[in-house]
Design a protein around this motif. Structure first.
Motif, PDB file in Angstrom:
ATOM      1  N   ASP A  89       0.838  -1.203   0.000  1.00  0.00           N
ATOM      2  CA  ASP A  89       0.000   0.000   0.000  1.00  0.00           C
ATOM      3  C   ASP A  89       0.872   1.252   0.000  1.00  0.00           C
ATOM      4  N   ARG A  90       0.338   2.325  -0.583  1.00  0.00           N
ATOM      5  CA  ARG A  90       1.024   3.615  -0.606  1.00  0.00           C
ATOM      6  C   ARG A  90       0.025   4.708  -0.253  1.00  0.00           C
ATOM      7  N   SER A  92      -0.107   9.229   0.670  1.00  0.00           N
ATOM      8  CA  SER A  92       0.542  10.520   0.837  1.00  0.00           C
ATOM      9  C   SER A  92      -0.174  11.240   1.971  1.00  0.00           C
ATOM     10  N   GLU A  97       5.365  10.830   1.632  1.00  0.00           N
ATOM     11  CA  GLU A  97       4.964   9.637   0.878  1.00  0.00           C
ATOM     12  C   GLU A  97       5.279   8.411   1.731  1.00  0.00           C
ATOM     13  N   ILE A  98       4.287   7.545   1.925  1.00  0.00           N
ATOM     14  CA  ILE A  98       4.421   6.374   2.789  1.00  0.00           C
ATOM     15  C   ILE A  98       4.204   5.120   1.952  1.00  0.00           C
ATOM     16  N   GLU A  99       5.162   4.221   2.023  1.00  0.00           N
ATOM     17  CA  GLU A  99       5.014   2.908   1.399  1.00  0.00           C
ATOM     18  C   GLU A  99       5.132   1.846   2.482  1.00  0.00           C
ATOM     19  N   THR A 123       9.210   8.959   2.248  1.00  0.00           N
ATOM     20  CA  THR A 123       9.918   9.954   1.448  1.00  0.00           C
ATOM     21  C   THR A 123       9.577  11.319   1.998  1.00  0.00           C
ATOM     22  N   ARG A 128      14.716   9.311   1.372  1.00  0.00           N
ATOM     23  CA  ARG A 128      13.961   8.103   1.703  1.00  0.00           C
ATOM     24  C   ARG A 128      14.505   7.460   2.981  1.00  0.00           C
ATOM     25  N   TYR A 130      13.941   4.186   5.525  1.00  0.00           N
ATOM     26  CA  TYR A 130      13.371   2.849   5.676  1.00  0.00           C
ATOM     27  C   TYR A 130      13.379   2.467   7.144  1.00  0.00           C
TER      28      TYR A 130
END
Length: 210
Positions: A89-90, A92, A97-99, A123, A128, A130
């Protein structure tokens, strides 16, 4: 010499897997046993439902009326008003920005893949970050590209320092930060130092802010 990410100066380790990223927006990752008087949150991300990662009490102390709270399905079910994400899922949220990416054990029973535990790639202003969550060195890490990696190193429930060094060698962040130690759950600063000695890239060991 490669320039360190600007974001590095905004990251505060609050012990175990808890982090605050200074804003705007102010972001918390797995807030647990957060010090009194900590800044309020604009965004809270929770990797999974275990008590030392998903703490409704800490979330309630940090939240404001417009705070966005996101977690794995099991974590979101424990927090009023939280939104669930699943691997792949992604979103904003507030300019971030979230993944959501997988986080699970491959040789332990604590975090089965089917439980839906998460790591997050954020992001923020073009950089970025993690946050691995509670995980082993899993195949999906080969696809992760980031400037900063927050990696568990304590063993028992997550990667050992040796496995985390292997993961970092695959991910190749500009900076790796060890986590998941020193809070009475598993591991100690010796695991962080072991990780630093094994991984040839840049490792920053943060001091917990309690």
């Amino acid at each position: 010499m490669e320039t360190r990410p600007r974001l590095l100066s905004r990251i505060h380790w609050l012990g175990h897997d808890a982090f605050r990223i200074d804003g705007p927006p102010v972001i918390y990752l797995d807030p647990w046993q957060i010090p009194a008087g900590a800044p309020k949150a604009d965004l809270i991300l929770i990797s999974h439902e275990h008590f030392d990662h998903c703490s409704p009490e800490d979330v309630n102390r940090l939240r404001q009326p417009d705070t966005v709270i996101i977690g794995s399905p099991a974590a979101a079910a424990k927090i009023k008003g939280a939104q669930a994400m699943r691997p792949g899922d992604r979103l904003s949220v507030k300019g971030v920005e979230i993944e959501a990416v997988p986080a699970y054990n491959i040789n332990k029973r604590f975090h089965p893949r089917e439980a839906g535990g998460l790591g997050f790639i954020l992001t923020i202003e073009g950089e970025r970050l993690y946050f691995a969550g509670d995980t082993d060195f899993i195949p999906e890490m080969k696809e992760i590209r980031c400037d900063i990696a927050l990696l568990p190193v304590s063993g028992t429930y997550v990667m050992t320092a040796e496995e985390a060094a292997q993961a970092a060698a695959v991910i190749r962040p500009k900076v790796a930060i060890p986590m998941h130690y020193g809070a009475g759950v598993a591991g100690s600063e010796a695991d962080a130092e072991r990780f630093r000695s094994l991984y040839p890239g840049t490792v920053v060991i943060l001091k917990p802010e309690r």
